[in-house]
Write an enzyme that holds these catalytic residues in place. Structure first.
Site, PDB file in Angstrom:
ATOM      1  N   ALA A  12      26.231   1.541  26.485  1.00  0.00           N
ATOM      2  CA  ALA A  12      26.423   1.000  25.133  1.00  0.00           C
ATOM      3  C   ALA A  12      27.877   0.602  24.861  1.00  0.00           C
ATOM      4  CB  ALA A  12      25.955   2.032  24.117  1.00  0.00           C
ATOM      5  N   ARG A  23      34.984 -12.436  24.493  1.00  0.00           N
ATOM      6  CA  ARG A  23      35.010 -13.369  23.356  1.00  0.00           C
ATOM      7  C   ARG A  23      36.409 -13.434  22.743  1.00  0.00           C
ATOM      8  NH1 ARG A  23      29.792 -11.138  22.524  1.00  0.00           N
ATOM      9  NH2 ARG A  23      30.483  -9.650  20.951  1.00  0.00           N
ATOM     10  N   CYS A  44      18.396   5.317  23.546  1.00  0.00           N
ATOM     11  CA  CYS A  44      17.669   5.711  22.328  1.00  0.00           C
ATOM     12  C   CYS A  44      16.180   5.385  22.444  1.00  0.00           C
ATOM     13  CB  CYS A  44      18.233   4.981  21.113  1.00  0.00           C
ATOM     14  SG  CYS A  44      20.020   4.861  21.114  1.00  0.00           S
ATOM     15  N   ASP A 288      30.672   7.831  23.620  1.00  0.00           N
ATOM     16  CA  ASP A 288      30.422   9.276  23.689  1.00  0.00           C
ATOM     17  C   ASP A 288      31.549  10.076  24.346  1.00  0.00           C
ATOM     18  OD1 ASP A 288      27.957   8.771  22.601  1.00  0.00           O
ATOM     19  OD2 ASP A 288      26.798   9.677  24.230  1.00  0.00           O
ATOM     20  N   ASN A 310      28.602   1.521  19.958  1.00  0.00           N
ATOM     21  CA  ASN A 310      28.638   0.057  19.878  1.00  0.00           C
ATOM     22  C   ASN A 310      29.811  -0.440  19.042  1.00  0.00           C
ATOM     23  OD1 ASN A 310      26.299  -1.584  21.149  1.00  0.00           O
ATOM     24  ND2 ASN A 310      25.390   0.342  20.521  1.00  0.00           N
TER      25      ASN A 310
HETATM   26  C1  LIG Z   1      16.901  10.205  24.422  1.00  0.00           C
HETATM   27  C2  LIG Z   1      18.058   9.719  23.605  1.00  0.00           C
HETATM   28  C3  LIG Z   1      17.846   9.223  22.340  1.00  0.00           C
HETATM   29  C4  LIG Z   1      18.914   8.777  21.578  1.00  0.00           C
HETATM   30  N1  LIG Z   1      18.666   8.288  20.329  1.00  0.00           N
HETATM   31  C5  LIG Z   1      19.689   7.815  19.594  1.00  0.00           C
HETATM   32  C6  LIG Z   1      19.445   7.244  18.324  1.00  0.00           C
HETATM   33  O1  LIG Z   1      18.293   7.148  17.873  1.00  0.00           O
HETATM   34  N2  LIG Z   1      20.502   6.798  17.611  1.00  0.00           N
HETATM   35  C7  LIG Z   1      21.780   6.854  18.096  1.00  0.00           C
HETATM   36  O2  LIG Z   1      22.706   6.409  17.414  1.00  0.00           O
HETATM   37  N3  LIG Z   1      22.036   7.383  19.314  1.00  0.00           N
HETATM   38  C8  LIG Z   1      21.034   7.857  20.069  1.00  0.00           C
HETATM   39  N4  LIG Z   1      21.282   8.374  21.310  1.00  0.00           N
HETATM   40  C9  LIG Z   1      22.673   8.461  21.794  1.00  0.00           C
HETATM   41  C10 LIG Z   1      23.118   7.174  22.478  1.00  0.00           C
HETATM   42  O3  LIG Z   1      22.214   6.813  23.471  1.00  0.00           O
HETATM   43  C11 LIG Z   1      24.500   7.393  23.077  1.00  0.00           C
HETATM   44  O4  LIG Z   1      25.367   7.728  22.033  1.00  0.00           O
HETATM   45  C12 LIG Z   1      25.005   6.155  23.784  1.00  0.00           C
HETATM   46  O5  LIG Z   1      24.247   5.888  24.925  1.00  0.00           O
HETATM   47  C13 LIG Z   1      26.463   6.343  24.210  1.00  0.00           C
HETATM   48  O6  LIG Z   1      26.871   5.236  24.935  1.00  0.00           O
HETATM   49  P1  LIG Z   1      28.139   5.313  25.889  1.00  0.00           P
HETATM   50  O7  LIG Z   1      28.253   3.977  26.529  1.00  0.00           O
HETATM   51  O8  LIG Z   1      29.303   5.829  25.166  1.00  0.00           O
HETATM   52  O9  LIG Z   1      27.807   6.432  26.965  1.00  0.00           O
HETATM   53  P2  LIG Z   1      26.637   6.578  28.036  1.00  0.00           P
HETATM   54  O10 LIG Z   1      25.373   6.015  27.525  1.00  0.00           O
HETATM   55  O11 LIG Z   1      26.653   7.999  28.448  1.00  0.00           O
HETATM   56  O12 LIG Z   1      27.116   5.677  29.248  1.00  0.00           O
HETATM   57  C14 LIG Z   1      28.234   6.015  30.033  1.00  0.00           C
HETATM   58  C15 LIG Z   1      28.188   5.228  31.326  1.00  0.00           C
HETATM   59  O13 LIG Z   1      29.357   5.523  32.058  1.00  0.00           O
HETATM   60  C16 LIG Z   1      29.044   5.660  33.437  1.00  0.00           C
HETATM   61  N5  LIG Z   1      30.098   6.496  34.040  1.00  0.00           N
HETATM   62  C17 LIG Z   1      30.506   7.724  33.647  1.00  0.00           C
HETATM   63  N6  LIG Z   1      31.532   8.144  34.410  1.00  0.00           N
HETATM   64  C18 LIG Z   1      31.779   7.173  35.307  1.00  0.00           C
HETATM   65  C19 LIG Z   1      32.725   7.026  36.371  1.00  0.00           C
HETATM   66  N7  LIG Z   1      33.625   7.959  36.638  1.00  0.00           N
HETATM   67  N8  LIG Z   1      32.676   5.893  37.096  1.00  0.00           N
HETATM   68  C20 LIG Z   1      31.765   4.923  36.834  1.00  0.00           C
HETATM   69  N9  LIG Z   1      30.850   5.014  35.844  1.00  0.00           N
HETATM   70  C21 LIG Z   1      30.866   6.114  35.085  1.00  0.00           C
HETATM   71  C22 LIG Z   1      27.663   6.299  33.425  1.00  0.00           C
HETATM   72  O14 LIG Z   1      26.971   6.019  34.626  1.00  0.00           O
HETATM   73  C23 LIG Z   1      27.011   5.617  32.213  1.00  0.00           C
HETATM   74  O15 LIG Z   1      26.305   4.449  32.582  1.00  0.00           O
HETATM   75  C24 LIG Z   1      20.229   8.828  22.098  1.00  0.00           C
HETATM   76  C25 LIG Z   1      20.446   9.327  23.384  1.00  0.00           C
HETATM   77  C26 LIG Z   1      19.380   9.762  24.134  1.00  0.00           C
HETATM   78  C27 LIG Z   1      19.633  10.290  25.517  1.00  0.00           C
END
Ligand SMILES: Cc1cc2nc3c(=O)[nH]c(=O)nc-3n(C[C@H](O)[C@H](O)[C@H](O)COP(=O)(O)OP(=O)(O)OC[C@H]3O[C@@H](n4cnc5c(N)ncnc54)[C@H](O)[C@@H]3O)c2cc1C
Length: 557
Positions: A12, A23, A44, A288, A310
């Site tokens: 995300a 952009r 999600c 996160d 996002n």
């Molecule tokens: C089942 C579920 C339901 C959810 N429902 C909701 C909801 O309804 N509403 C809401 O707001 N939020 C919801 N969430 C939370 C939301 O999905 C997360 O907050 C969001 O995915 C965070 O995005 P992110 O990109 O910060 O982190 P992540 O999604 O954790 O992505 C991090 C990425 O970094 C990569 N990465 C990590 N370390 C390294 C490294 N050293 N080298 C290379 N790559 C690396 C990982 O492979 C991963 O792809 C939900 C989460 C889950 C699991």
């Protein structure tokens, strides 16, 4: 030379940051690196894929017009190169280089001018016995989703550890697959940290009605089984199971930042300023993996949500690309649907507000979600929290079968702009019978809050009334509903005196005793309290939320 931007993490936050950086700066050379195979997917949506509400997992990784957001899409449409299956294992801040590790390939490196960390979070795995047995799963990635769906066979028994947002959504998904679900929560309520107990009780009631077994106050101490999990252990207790889902929360992936000597906040997530810069001005963090500021308390918090990831991705992308943007913070707004109940919160719960040192007043207001005469009106319970003295709205919780989202969103706006109960009560909200009542639930709650803050209305919580009844305190619980309503459902120990006859029968009530009035939602209860006040009764209160918000057993008929 064109600016080189490297983004670590392509979900995300990372995907959004890369797209926004492009952009903002059409000439930048942007590379996104992710250790996983799948990128830019909606975690999600995982529970809805497991329950077959979403038929194809590709829908979680597609644009609204059905194009899969893979490396090819990012290269062609966004002008961003993506390297999947590649882990960033170190950052040399001096040389401005990240070290890469890819299975089957020689270690490599990538230079950057600006680096964005979007490494996300990982499921918290408790350090308890046999946690590595087979069929002990987590719910985070696409791979997790596929595995869970494969193992969730009809008739199987599953234990979900943790009754937070993800645990509850997963409970519904598994139950819809014919799995018999036991939800195990260490605390003594569902959704701890999201809802206060009396609001969480609305969710618990519905979850149990759907056949889910709920074990509260139950700390899991380990698992047992030969290779595959067969039992969940909670002290002396053993719960037979075929499948376990660990959902006790997530922890920020801050190891990479920590290893590079970047500042880590008190929450354990990466510390950032309002431009999402880490302690190194050439490195940003978003999503996160980083902490943020709570706009009500001003304190640093770790509240990992896709909505925030996002928005932060945009800000980090703009800044890394040479633009200027800020991210002020969050108020912890979250929502879920579990079976036929909707529940959520924005701002602080009562427990959080008190814990942060606020002097608070609260209102419990149950009512239909639209005009009571309109077909399909469904009940919702609102709990409004405000600061005594200033009247500033600190939080709203909502739960019920009806529409809670618009009340939460209106309150989120009010809280963000530091509105008072007075200002909230005057919002010009949309009204027609299919959508709400002429006095929207939120306006009613704000009006009750004003009455309470001014001292005209004095509420008492269901918990306190229950304690008084259990301890046989010398007080009168006065039911001011009609005899028909009283006969239908009631609270043991209550005395009936309908509002219409109260004025005539005042002499039947002792003036020296505490009197707690109630009706269905405590509108008549409040009126009764005012009648008693005017007649000189010394100690009068009404039951917050009336009988509709009474979370305990009703009187036997
Ligand atoms: C089942 C579920 C339901 C959810 N429902 C909701 C909801 O309804 N509403 C809401 O707001 N939020 C919801 N969430 C939370 C939301 O999905 C997360 O907050 C969001 O995915 C965070 O995005 P992110 O990109 O910060 O982190 P992540 O999604 O954790 O992505 C991090 C990425 O970094 C990569 N990465 C990590 N370390 C390294 C490294 N050293 N080298 C290379 N790559 C690396 C990982 O492979 C991963 O792809 C939900 C989460 C889950 C699991």
């Amino acid at each position: 030379m064109n600016r080189r931007i490297v983004v670590v993490g392509a979900n995300a936050a990372g995907a959004k940051a890369a797209a926004k950086a492009r952009r903002t700066n059409p000439k930048a050379v942007i590379t996104v690196v992710d250790r996983g195979c799948f990128i830019s997917y909606g975690a999600c949506g995982i529970p809805y894929y497991v329950s077959d509400t979403v038929a194809d997992i590709k829908e979680l990784m597609s644009t609204p017009i059905g194009v899969v957001r893979d490396a090819n899409f990012f290269r062609k449409v966004k002008g961003v190169s993506v390297r999947t299956g590649t882990e960033v294992v170190g950052i040399d801040r001096e040389a401005k280089v990240v070290r890469l590790r890819e299975a089957g390939a020689q270690d490599a490196s990538l230079s950057y001018d600006k680096l964005i960390l979007a490494t996300g979070s990982s499921p918290f795995i408790p350090g308890i016995d046999n946690v590595d047995l087979q069929n002990i799963l987590t719910v985070k990635s696409i791979e997790d989703a596929e595995l869970l769906k494969e193992r969730a066979t009809p008739g199987a028994e599953a234990c979900i550890i943790g009754a937070g947002l993800i645990g509850l959504e997963t409970a519904e998904a598994l139950q819809k697959n014919g799995v018999r679900v036991t939800l195990i929560e260490m605390r003594d309520q569902l959704l701890p940290g999201v809802l206060d107990p009396e609001v969480a009780a609305v969710v618990e009631k519905q979850v149990k009605l759907q056949g889910v077994t709920v074990l509260k106050g139950c700390a899991v101490t380990g698992f047992a089984g030969e290779g595959t999990v067969r039992k969940v252990l909670a002290g002396e207790r053993e719960i037979a199971t075929d499948l376990v889902v660990l959902a006790p929360g997530v922890t920020p992936n801050a190891q990479l930042a920590r290893g590079a000597g970047l500042a880590i906040g008190t929450t354990g997530a990466i510390a950032v300023d309002d431009m999402l810069r880490t302690s190194d001005p050439d490195i940003y963090a978003c999503g996160d993996c980083c902490e943020t500021t709570h706009l009500v308390t001003g304190k640093k918090v770790f509240i990992p949500l896709g909505s925030t990831a996002n928005k932060q991705g945009r800000v980090a992308g703009i800044n890394a690309a040479g633009g200027e943007a800020t991210f002020a913070g969050v108020i912890g707004t979250s929502i879920l649907k579990v079976f036929n109940v909707n529940a959520g919160k924005t701002g602080l719960t009562e427990a959080e507000a008190r814990g942060s040192g606020f002097e608070v007043e609260t209102v419990l207001s149950p009512a239909p979600d639209r005009a009571h005469f309109f077909p399909g009106a469904k009940p919702i319970l609102l709990k409004l929290v405000a600061e005594r003295g200033t009247g500033r709205i600190l939080g709203l919780q909502a739960a019920g079968e009806g529409a809670v989202d618009k009340r939460l969103d209106a309150a989120a706006t009010a809280i963000t702009f530091r509105a008072t109960a007075e200002q909230l009560s005057q919002l010009d909200l949309a009204y027609a019978p299919p959508y709400g009542a002429a006095m929207d639930n939120l306006i009613v709650a704000a009006d009750i809050m004003k009455n309470k803050l001014s001292g005209h209305a004095r509420g008492i919580s269901a918990r306190e009334v229950k304690r008084k009844l259990d301890e046989e305190d010398d007080f009168i619980l006065l039911d001011v509903r009609s005899p028909a309503e009283h006969g239908e459902i009631g609270i043991a120990g209550a005395k009936l005196m309908p509002l219409g006859v109260l004025r005539e029968k005042l002499d039947e009530l002792p003036r020296d005793k505490e009197i707690v009035t109630f009706c269905k939602i405590s509108l008549r209860g409040y009126e009764a309290q005012r009648i008693l006040d005017a007649a000189g009764f010394a100690d009068t209160k009404f039951l917050d939320g009336g009988i509709m918000a009474w979370p305990y057993r009703f009187r036997d008929k």
